[in-house]
Enzyme design. Structure first.
Site, PDB file in Angstrom:
ATOM      1  N   GLN A  59       0.812  -1.215   0.000  1.00 36.47           N
ATOM      2  CA  GLN A  59       0.000   0.000   0.000  1.00 36.47           C
ATOM      3  C   GLN A  59       0.848   1.268   0.000  1.00 36.47           C
ATOM      4  O   GLN A  59       0.342   2.350  -0.254  1.00 36.47           O
ATOM      5  CB  GLN A  59      -0.936   0.012   1.216  1.00 36.47           C
ATOM      6  CG  GLN A  59      -1.980  -1.088   1.174  1.00 36.47           C
ATOM      7  CD  GLN A  59      -2.885  -1.007   2.387  1.00 36.47           C
ATOM      8  OE1 GLN A  59      -2.574  -1.567   3.433  1.00 36.47           O
ATOM      9  NE2 GLN A  59      -3.994  -0.294   2.266  1.00 36.47           N
ATOM     10  N   HIS A 143      -6.847  -9.503   6.628  1.00 36.75           N
ATOM     11  CA  HIS A 143      -6.924  -8.450   5.604  1.00 36.75           C
ATOM     12  C   HIS A 143      -5.520  -7.980   5.209  1.00 36.75           C
ATOM     13  O   HIS A 143      -5.213  -7.847   4.022  1.00 36.75           O
ATOM     14  CB  HIS A 143      -7.769  -7.291   6.168  1.00 36.75           C
ATOM     15  CG  HIS A 143      -7.894  -6.095   5.299  1.00 36.75           C
ATOM     16  ND1 HIS A 143      -9.113  -5.625   4.834  1.00 36.75           N
ATOM     17  CD2 HIS A 143      -6.970  -5.244   4.799  1.00 36.75           C
ATOM     18  CE1 HIS A 143      -8.903  -4.541   4.091  1.00 36.75           C
ATOM     19  NE2 HIS A 143      -7.621  -4.280   4.062  1.00 36.75           N
TER      20      HIS A 143
HETATM   21 NI    NI Z   1      -6.384  -2.754   3.249  1.00 36.11          NI
END
Ligand code: NI
Length: 177
Positions: A59, A143
Site C-alpha cells: 500500500q 486483511h
Molecule cells: Ni487494506
C-alpha cells in the site's frame, strides 16, 4: 526553547487499482532491515493520520512481506509490526464483519472470513512470534496478510459486487481530482 515534536513524513498510500497492490510480495530478508527501519515510522504515521487500523507494505509501494496493525482500542496504541506473517491455523467457524481499506477510501463491505486465526510472524529483531486472534484483530490480520499476496477485501465478494465498488471508487477519486 520548546522542543517541537519530531516531524515524520507520512508514507503516501496507493489507491486501487494501482498495479503494485496486485503484486505478490517477496519475503523480508536481513538486508531489508534498513529499508524497514526507515519506512516503518512513516507507515505508522500514515496509518494513524488516516486513521486506519492496518497498513501493508504494498500500500506504500513496496513489494516486501510486512505489515503493521494497531486496533488502538480505548485510544491506547498497541502497534504490531508483522514481518513475513503467515496464517498457520484458522477456525472452521466463519464470521462476517464490515471491512474497509485505506487503498479503497470510502468503500466498505461485509466480508466473511474465519473467525479466529493463528498467525506466525517475526518482529524487527528477528524474533519469531505466534499470535492467536479472534474478532476484529483476526479480521484485520487476515486483511493485511491478503495485501501481501496481492489480494484486496473486495476479492472476497462476487464479481458483480466488486465491480460496483471499484466503479464507485474510480468515480469518487475522479471527482476528488
Ligand atoms: Ni487494506
Amino acid at each position: 526553547m520548546p522542543s517541537a515534536a519530531p516531524s515524520i513524513q507520512p508514507a503516501a498510500i496507493l489507491i486501487a487499482p494501482h498495479p503494485i497492490l496486485r503484486r505478490k510480495t517477496r519475503p523480508v530478508r536481513p538486508e531489508d532491515a534498513a529499508t524497514l527501519r526507515e519506512l516503518l515510522p512513516r507507515m505508522y504515521e500514515a496509518m494513524y493520520l488516516a486513521p486506519g487500523i492496518g497498513l501493508a507494505a504494498p500500500q506504500v509501494g513496496l513489494d516486501l512481506r510486512f505489515a503493521i496493525v494497531d486496533l488502538h482500542e480505548n485510544d491506547i496504541r498497541a502497534p504490531i509490526t508483522l514481518i513475513n506473517p503467515e496464517v498457520i491455523r484458522e477456525s472452521d467457524q466463519r464470521a462476517a464483519r464490515e471491512e474497509g481499506c485505506l487503498s479503497l477510501p470510502g468503500q466498505y463491505a461485509e466480508i466473511v472470513r474465519p473467525e479466529s486465526v493463528r498467525v506466525r510472524y517475526h518482529d524487527l529483531d528477528g524474533k519469531r512470534h505466534e499470535l492467536d486472534a479472534t474478532g476484529l484483530l483476526a479480521t484485520c490480520l487476515q486483511h493485511e496478510i491478503d495485501h501481501l499476496d496481492g489480494v484486496l477485501f473486495v476479492d472476497h465478494l462476487s464479481a458483480l459486487k466488486r465491480n460496483i465498488i471499484m466503479r464507485k471508487l474510480a468515480k469518487e477519486q475522479k471527482a476528488k481530482g
